[in-house]
Scaffold this motif. Structure first.
Motif, PDB file in Angstrom:
ATOM      1  N   LEU A   1       0.811  -1.220   0.000  1.00  0.00           N
ATOM      2  CA  LEU A   1       0.000   0.000   0.000  1.00  0.00           C
ATOM      3  C   LEU A   1       0.840   1.263   0.000  1.00  0.00           C
ATOM      4  N   ARG A   2       2.127   1.123   0.305  1.00  0.00           N
ATOM      5  CA  ARG A   2       3.056   2.262   0.328  1.00  0.00           C
ATOM      6  C   ARG A   2       2.520   3.394   1.213  1.00  0.00           C
ATOM      7  N   ILE A   3       2.172   3.051   2.428  1.00  0.00           N
ATOM      8  CA  ILE A   3       1.630   4.034   3.381  1.00  0.00           C
ATOM      9  C   ILE A   3       2.763   4.893   3.913  1.00  0.00           C
ATOM     10  N   SER A   4       2.502   6.180   4.029  1.00  0.00           N
ATOM     11  CA  SER A   4       3.514   7.110   4.530  1.00  0.00           C
ATOM     12  C   SER A   4       3.923   6.752   5.953  1.00  0.00           C
ATOM     13  N   ALA A   5       5.216   6.879   6.249  1.00  0.00           N
ATOM     14  CA  ALA A   5       5.712   6.597   7.602  1.00  0.00           C
ATOM     15  C   ALA A   5       5.075   7.527   8.631  1.00  0.00           C
ATOM     16  N   LYS A   6       4.708   8.745   8.195  1.00  0.00           N
ATOM     17  CA  LYS A   6       4.079   9.689   9.122  1.00  0.00           C
ATOM     18  C   LYS A   6       2.712   9.181   9.577  1.00  0.00           C
ATOM     19  N   LEU A   7       1.985   8.551   8.661  1.00  0.00           N
ATOM     20  CA  LEU A   7       0.678   8.009   9.019  1.00  0.00           C
ATOM     21  C   LEU A   7       0.812   6.807   9.945  1.00  0.00           C
TER      22      LEU A   7
END
Length: 236
Positions: free
Chosen positions: A201-207
Motif C-alpha cells: 500500500l506504500r503508506i507514509s511513515a508519518k501516518l
C-alpha cells in the motif's frame, strides 16, 4: 518480518487502527465525564463490544511484537527495559486515577495486563502451535466455565474492599485476554503475516507513526483530550 530492524507495515497498520479507535472511544468517554452526553459508555450495548475490538487488536499485536522482538533468541535486555517502561506507565496511570477518581481507580488495566502477559507469554514465543492450542483451550474454558470471574485478583478485591473499588475505570483480566496474545504469537509465525501484505500500500511513515509509538500515544492521549475538552468548555 525478515530482521529485527525491518518494520512489518501490516502490524504497524493494525496498531494504528487500534490507536485511532482507542482515541475515538476515550474522546466519547471523556465527553460523558464532562456531562456533554449521557450515552452508556463504556458498559452499554455496542460500546462494550467496541472496547473488546480495540483490546483484541492491541493484544494480538502484543503477541506478534513479542515474536518479532525475541524470536528465535530472547533479547533479555530489550525485554526487561520494555517491562520496566510498561510497569512505570502502569504505576503512573494507577496513581493518576487514584488522585482523580479514587472511587474507580485503575488497579489492573491495559498496561498492567500487557506487562504481566508479556512475561507469562515469553516461553511461548518460539512455539506457535503450543500457543495456539493454549489459546483455544483458554477461550473454550472461559466460555464453558466463565473463568474471568475466577481470576485470582478478584479474591484480593474481596479481601481488601477498602483498597479496591466495586467498579474500576479499566479492568482487563488475564483470563481470557491472554488467549489473544497467544493467538498473536501464532499469527506472527504465519507466512501470510510474514509476507507483510500491507507493504504494497506504500503508506507514509508519518501516518504509521502512532502505530510505531503506541505506548507513548497511550500515555499522553488522555491528558491531551481532557485538557482540550476543558479548554473548549472554558472558552465557550
Amino acid at each position: 518480518m525478515n530482521s529485527n530492524t525491518q518494520r512489518n507495515i501490516t502490524v504497524d497498520l493494525l496498531r494504528c487502527i487500534a490507536i485511532v479507535l482507542m482515541v475515538v472511544f476515550h474522546f466519547i468517554f471523556d465527553l460523558k465525564m464532562f456531562g456533554l452526553h449521557q450515552w452508556d459508555i463504556p458498559d452499554g450495548a455496542g460500546w462494550r463490544e467496541f472496547r473488546y475490538v480495540i483490546l483484541s487488536l492491541f493484544f494480538l499485536c502484543v503477541g506478534v511484537g513479542l515474536v518479532f522482538a525475541h524470536g528465535p533468541v530472547i533479547r533479555w535486555r530489550l525485554f526487561f527495559w520494555r517491562e520496566l517502561t510498561l510497569v512505570a506507565g502502569a504505576v503512573a496511570i494507577s496513581l493518576a486515577s487514584w488522585i482523580l477518581a479514587r472511587d474507580q481507580w485503575i488497579y489492573f488495566g491495559v498496561l498492567h495486563f500487557i506487562a504481566v502477559a508479556s512475561l507469562v507469554s515469553l516461553p511461548l514465543v518460539n512455539h506457535p502451535r503450543l500457543a495456539l492450542v493454549a489459546a483455544l483451550v483458554m477461550l473454550l474454558g472461559a466460555t464453558i466455565l466463565d473463568w474471568p470471574h475466577a481470576w485470582p485478583l478478584s479474591y484480593l478485591v474481596a479481601a481488601w474492599p477498602e483498597w479496591f473499588p466495586d467498579y474500576t475505570a479499566d479492568w482487563v483480566p488475564l483470563i481470557p485476554w491472554l488467549a489473544l496474545v497467544w493467538v498473536g504469537i501464532a499469527l506472527a509465525h504465519s507466512p501470510a503475516l510474514l509476507r507483510d501484505p500491507a507493504a504494497r500500500l506504500r503508506i507514509s511513515a508519518k501516518l504509521l507513526w502512532p502505530g510505531r509509538h503506541s505506548l507513548l500515544v497511550y500515555l499522553v492521549h488522555q491528558p491531551i483530550l481532557m485538557g482540550a475538552i476543558y479548554l473548549a468548555l472554558q472558552l465557550a
